[in-house]
Design an enzyme around this catalytic site. Sequence first.
Site, mmCIF file in Angstrom:
data_model
loop_
_atom_site.group_PDB
_atom_site.id
_atom_site.type_symbol
_atom_site.label_atom_id
_atom_site.label_comp_id
_atom_site.label_asym_id
_atom_site.label_seq_id
_atom_site.Cartn_x
_atom_site.Cartn_y
_atom_site.Cartn_z
ATOM 1 N N SER A 256 0.828 -1.202 0.000
ATOM 2 C CA SER A 256 0.000 0.000 0.000
ATOM 3 C C SER A 256 0.857 1.245 0.000
ATOM 4 O O SER A 256 2.027 1.218 0.396
ATOM 5 C CB SER A 256 -0.891 0.009 1.231
ATOM 6 O OG SER A 256 -0.075 0.195 2.380
ATOM 7 N N LYS A 257 0.234 2.314 -0.442
ATOM 8 C CA LYS A 257 0.905 3.612 -0.525
ATOM 9 C C LYS A 257 1.438 4.045 0.822
ATOM 10 O O LYS A 257 2.423 4.754 0.903
ATOM 11 C CB LYS A 257 -0.113 4.656 -0.972
ATOM 12 C CG LYS A 257 -0.147 4.889 -2.452
ATOM 13 C CD LYS A 257 -0.993 6.108 -2.741
ATOM 14 C CE LYS A 257 -1.664 5.906 -4.080
ATOM 15 N NZ LYS A 257 -2.781 6.685 -4.370
#
Length: 485
Positions: A256-257
């Site tokens: 994930s970012k």
Amino acid sequence: MSYLNQIRVRFAPSPTGYLHVGGLRTALYNYLFARKNGGVFVLRIEDTDRARYVEGAVENLIVTLKWCGLDYDEGPQLGGNYGSYIQSERLEIYKKHIQILIELKKAYYCFCTPERITELRDSQQKVNQQTKYDKLCLHLTQNEIEEKLKNNLPHVVRLNIEIDKKVIVEDIIRGKVEFDSNLLDDQVLLKGDGYPTYHLANVIDDHLMKISHVIRGEEWLPSTPKHVLLYDAFGWEKPVFAHLPLLLNPDKSKLSKRQGDVAVEDYRSKGYLSESLVNFVALLGWNPGIEQEIFSLDELVELFSIDAVNKAGAVFNIEKLNAFNFEHLRKKDDREVLRILKDLLTKSKYSNHSLADDTLLLIIEAMRPRISFVKDIIENSPYFFEPPESYDQEVIKKRWEEDTPNYLRTLAEEYSRLNTPSKDDYEKALHKAAETCGVGNGKLIHSLRLALSGVGGGPGLYDILFILGKEESIKRIYTAIERIK
Ligand code: GLU
């Protein structure tokens, strides 16, 4: 012989504005599989979700794929026999095919309002039931349907999923995966705005574009039984499916970012080389079973085998990527590094430097063994681009003695007598100056480095002298004597 014997694969991104590293991995495996097997690599843009439309996203995607070296054989801007390769330009095709499904009773019109759908979902959730459409509109009569259509009532078209069926997905990475049709929702195939959903467009296009192998991320596996039902409904031969393992953060959560960059464009702008990113991403879920880890794209093509792709999620480890960058930078052609360096310099505060290419190449040669990124040349050795603004206090404390100015003056005089000196000449002259001063070479070497660069470490001292040149070096010696007290 089935037409699927000709290997044709596709990368089918939705243009979101950037290329996710997971998307790069999918594109890469498709590319490697096609190139390894003499197949065709297609790029298809899946842009039927108009709410997510991003201006310029397709162009950006193509630029990024090109930067990675993944040339496609058919696709937007290039064409091919199965175009258009942009789904929003194929709406008529989907409409024609949805009619076939409706006639076959494999799909049906649904006029339920969004309010009814929400109510239905809420009531199902309340009693802990799986949320899915209750097939209400499946029971409309032909007359009712025609009446509603005539009155332009908003509607969608749904897949009519038969109950109590086992749906089998044959996947070359996962084997046979079985799904219970009772757990599948009557998927919307055509939306109220006349656009197809991903599922419908994806299956129709894979069929019409004669895609033999669907290689994509694991997150699409739950959609695949619906796709299988669609192929069966049309009476079409199914492609071979291969669902690639998830990409994970080091803590094993889904990549994930929040835990780092996920856009290829971000890695590019941070100075990663496409070779190292591609090499690194190739090994997320696959390895050739040999000790070597550093590969060129051509070597990856040579070694790749889809059967060797793992099921287990692959951890995205940034340290490994950095180490790969170090290795690939070492292998990169001088001229290409020069091009990157010049580009970075134009964007840096040294944009009006006047160094010739030959000098820049010498800097590259001196710095390359000690850096992982081209930008490190500028960050770690700014003294090649401008005289030091200050001098490291720690080094002064350790290396700058009372007599140092005298030693350096002697050295500067020695240097001023040299004629277009080589690295060797600088070294010999230093030895001579040390002898004149009656001290060891060390007394001059460290203080000279400080005077030239402002810091205590870096590439070879004689490399620095040679790159800066005689005039500049002498100037820096006198400036340092002046400024370091
Ligand atoms: N458009 C889907 C995506 O954005 C494609 C999935 C597939 O390859 O079928 O990833």
